[in-house]
Design a protein around this motif. Sequence first.
Motif, PDB file in Angstrom:
ATOM      1  N   GLY A   1     -30.755  63.495  38.430  1.00 27.14           N
ATOM      2  CA  GLY A   1     -30.505  63.897  39.923  1.00 27.14           C
ATOM      3  C   GLY A   1     -30.106  65.067  40.026  1.00 27.14           C
ATOM      4  O   GLY A   1     -29.847  66.409  40.081  1.00 27.14           O
ATOM      5  N   TRP A   2     -28.447  65.322  38.824  1.00 26.46           N
ATOM      6  CA  TRP A   2     -27.744  65.813  38.585  1.00 26.46           C
ATOM      7  C   TRP A   2     -28.321  67.276  37.993  1.00 26.46           C
ATOM      8  O   TRP A   2     -27.753  68.569  38.481  1.00 26.46           O
ATOM      9  CB  TRP A   2     -26.500  65.594  38.134  1.00 26.46           C
ATOM     10  CG  TRP A   2     -25.426  66.753  37.973  1.00 26.46           C
ATOM     11  CD1 TRP A   2     -24.346  67.026  38.075  1.00 26.46           C
ATOM     12  CD2 TRP A   2     -24.919  66.878  36.261  1.00 26.46           C
ATOM     13  NE1 TRP A   2     -23.195  67.908  37.467  1.00 26.46           N
ATOM     14  CE2 TRP A   2     -23.973  68.543  36.538  1.00 26.46           C
ATOM     15  CE3 TRP A   2     -26.405  67.589  35.228  1.00 26.46           C
ATOM     16  CZ2 TRP A   2     -23.859  69.334  35.842  1.00 26.46           C
ATOM     17  CZ3 TRP A   2     -25.848  68.924  34.331  1.00 26.46           C
ATOM     18  CH2 TRP A   2     -24.660  69.821  34.180  1.00 26.46           C
TER      19      TRP A   2
ATOM     20  N   LEU B   1     -24.276  68.567  43.438  1.00 30.17           N
ATOM     21  CA  LEU B   1     -23.935  69.453  45.197  1.00 30.17           C
ATOM     22  C   LEU B   1     -22.249  69.467  45.655  1.00 30.17           C
ATOM     23  O   LEU B   1     -21.950  70.720  46.022  1.00 30.17           O
ATOM     24  CB  LEU B   1     -24.496  68.576  46.269  1.00 30.17           C
ATOM     25  CG  LEU B   1     -26.035  68.893  46.747  1.00 30.17           C
ATOM     26  CD1 LEU B   1     -27.113  67.905  47.890  1.00 30.17           C
ATOM     27  CD2 LEU B   1     -26.641  70.321  46.713  1.00 30.17           C
ATOM     28  N   GLN B   2     -21.564  68.197  46.113  1.00 28.49           N
ATOM     29  CA  GLN B   2     -20.596  68.597  46.242  1.00 28.49           C
ATOM     30  C   GLN B   2     -19.729  67.073  45.228  1.00 28.49           C
ATOM     31  O   GLN B   2     -19.952  65.821  45.832  1.00 28.49           O
ATOM     32  CB  GLN B   2     -20.075  68.372  47.420  1.00 28.49           C
ATOM     33  CG  GLN B   2     -18.794  68.100  48.801  1.00 28.49           C
ATOM     34  CD  GLN B   2     -17.936  69.149  47.687  1.00 28.49           C
ATOM     35  OE1 GLN B   2     -17.151  69.335  46.819  1.00 28.49           O
ATOM     36  NE2 GLN B   2     -18.093  70.810  47.529  1.00 28.49           N
TER      37      GLN B   2
ATOM     38  N   TYR C   1     -20.186  62.111  56.380  1.00 29.99           N
ATOM     39  CA  TYR C   1     -18.884  62.433  55.164  1.00 29.99           C
ATOM     40  C   TYR C   1     -19.278  63.778  55.072  1.00 29.99           C
ATOM     41  O   TYR C   1     -18.054  64.861  55.468  1.00 29.99           O
ATOM     42  CB  TYR C   1     -18.610  61.809  53.922  1.00 29.99           C
ATOM     43  CG  TYR C   1     -18.511  60.134  53.804  1.00 29.99           C
ATOM     44  CD1 TYR C   1     -17.675  59.631  54.408  1.00 29.99           C
ATOM     45  CD2 TYR C   1     -19.180  59.440  52.960  1.00 29.99           C
ATOM     46  CE1 TYR C   1     -17.347  58.632  54.960  1.00 29.99           C
ATOM     47  CE2 TYR C   1     -18.203  57.809  52.413  1.00 29.99           C
ATOM     48  CZ  TYR C   1     -17.736  57.626  53.961  1.00 29.99           C
ATOM     49  OH  TYR C   1     -17.325  56.282  53.689  1.00 29.99           O
ATOM     50  N   TYR C   2     -20.003  64.163  54.368  1.00 30.65           N
ATOM     51  CA  TYR C   2     -20.721  65.880  54.409  1.00 30.65           C
ATOM     52  C   TYR C   2     -19.992  66.958  55.318  1.00 30.65           C
ATOM     53  O   TYR C   2     -20.018  67.501  55.830  1.00 30.65           O
ATOM     54  CB  TYR C   2     -21.910  66.125  53.886  1.00 30.65           C
ATOM     55  CG  TYR C   2     -22.140  66.694  53.215  1.00 30.65           C
ATOM     56  CD1 TYR C   2     -22.010  68.407  52.361  1.00 30.65           C
ATOM     57  CD2 TYR C   2     -23.346  68.287  54.741  1.00 30.65           C
ATOM     58  CE1 TYR C   2     -21.894  69.383  52.133  1.00 30.65           C
ATOM     59  CE2 TYR C   2     -23.228  69.672  54.277  1.00 30.65           C
ATOM     60  CZ  TYR C   2     -23.246  69.956  52.872  1.00 30.65           C
ATOM     61  OH  TYR C   2     -23.495  71.129  52.753  1.00 30.65           O
ATOM     62  N   ILE C   3     -20.750  66.096  56.608  1.00 31.78           N
ATOM     63  CA  ILE C   3     -20.340  66.772  57.690  1.00 31.78           C
ATOM     64  C   ILE C   3     -19.059  67.039  58.013  1.00 31.78           C
ATOM     65  O   ILE C   3     -19.130  67.847  58.658  1.00 31.78           O
ATOM     66  CB  ILE C   3     -21.161  66.186  58.841  1.00 31.78           C
ATOM     67  CG1 ILE C   3     -22.579  66.506  58.877  1.00 31.78           C
ATOM     68  CG2 ILE C   3     -21.387  67.809  60.579  1.00 31.78           C
ATOM     69  CD1 ILE C   3     -23.798  65.987  59.915  1.00 31.78           C
TER      70      ILE C   3
ATOM     71  N   ARG D   1     -17.677  73.797  52.488  1.00 29.37           N
ATOM     72  CA  ARG D   1     -18.090  74.351  53.434  1.00 29.37           C
ATOM     73  C   ARG D   1     -19.780  73.577  52.888  1.00 29.37           C
ATOM     74  O   ARG D   1     -20.304  73.291  52.489  1.00 29.37           O
ATOM     75  CB  ARG D   1     -18.570  75.443  52.931  1.00 29.37           C
ATOM     76  CG  ARG D   1     -16.987  76.649  52.793  1.00 29.37           C
ATOM     77  CD  ARG D   1     -16.298  77.089  54.276  1.00 29.37           C
ATOM     78  NE  ARG D   1     -15.557  77.300  54.402  1.00 29.37           N
ATOM     79  CZ  ARG D   1     -15.229  79.167  54.862  1.00 29.37           C
ATOM     80  NH1 ARG D   1     -15.854  79.585  54.379  1.00 29.37           N
ATOM     81  NH2 ARG D   1     -13.934  79.105  54.345  1.00 29.37           N
ATOM     82  N   SER D   2     -20.173  73.319  54.448  1.00 31.78           N
ATOM     83  CA  SER D   2     -21.370  72.697  54.588  1.00 31.78           C
ATOM     84  C   SER D   2     -22.530  73.626  54.688  1.00 31.78           C
ATOM     85  O   SER D   2     -22.106  74.812  55.237  1.00 31.78           O
ATOM     86  CB  SER D   2     -21.199  71.627  55.536  1.00 31.78           C
ATOM     87  OG  SER D   2     -20.659  71.917  56.516  1.00 31.78           O
ATOM     88  N   ASN D   3     -23.490  72.949  55.137  1.00 37.93           N
ATOM     89  CA  ASN D   3     -24.808  74.578  54.923  1.00 37.93           C
ATOM     90  C   ASN D   3     -26.479  73.778  56.034  1.00 37.93           C
ATOM     91  O   ASN D   3     -25.592  72.631  55.336  1.00 37.93           O
ATOM     92  CB  ASN D   3     -24.969  75.452  54.623  1.00 37.93           C
ATOM     93  CG  ASN D   3     -25.204  74.905  52.983  1.00 37.93           C
ATOM     94  OD1 ASN D   3     -26.630  74.052  53.627  1.00 37.93           O
ATOM     95  ND2 ASN D   3     -25.428  74.761  52.476  1.00 37.93           N
ATOM     96  N   ALA D   4     -26.574  73.899  57.043  1.00 35.48           N
ATOM     97  CA  ALA D   4     -27.525  73.367  57.379  1.00 35.48           C
ATOM     98  C   ALA D   4     -28.760  72.970  56.325  1.00 35.48           C
ATOM     99  O   ALA D   4     -29.470  71.444  56.789  1.00 35.48           O
ATOM    100  CB  ALA D   4     -28.556  74.244  58.245  1.00 35.48           C
TER     101      ALA D   4
END
Length: 214
Positions: free
Chosen positions: A71-72, A127-128, A163-165, A173-176
């Motif tokens: 996955g990573w 991702l984060q 958590y991400y939101i 910094r999140s994105n849609a």
Amino acid sequence: MPDYLLTLGPILSLLVGYLLGSLPFAVIVSRLMGLRDPRSFGSGNPGATNVLRSGSKVAAILTLMGDAAKGWAAVALAAWCVRQGWLPELAIPLAGLGAVLGHMLSLFLGFRGGKGVATALGVLLALQPWLALATTLTFLVLVLVTRFVSLASILAAVFAPFYYILGDNAIWRSNAPTTIVIVLISVLVINRHRANINRLMAGTESRLGAKKKP
């Protein structure tokens, strides 16, 4: 960047992620270590938890690491291509989605597979990392408190999008597109636990470390 890459790039990233995710490490590790096929006992799920039922903790750890690593790797590869200017940003989360889908519907297992928890964790790690850490800690605390791996997996999947939101503009910094993909992955993971949810509601789900009655 050529216009065709804006369209085909994300699709290609999804497909590459799917192929990486399709690698069935539970089966690969079990065969290399001379263990039974994890699909032939226990829950029949080709994942680390079921491999653990074979009695080999080493095999279970290697399976967990392999499933998380694919996955990573899918996301990291897409991110590298984006930095080179070969793919648009959308390719990054789609690669992660492809990896989880590949694990659940493996090309090498007749479009069958595992529940995707470890692979999803690997995707979040790429991702984060802080999001992956928060989700992992949630999972571990819930396992310690409830002794239900399935329940901990389900609730960790529920919390991950929140958590991400909530971390937007505070930790990252999140994105849609990434938000949507994380939600989709969470829904997929929860959906794969349908049988576990039924057993939890019926009070028949096995606790971690509990001995089965003869």
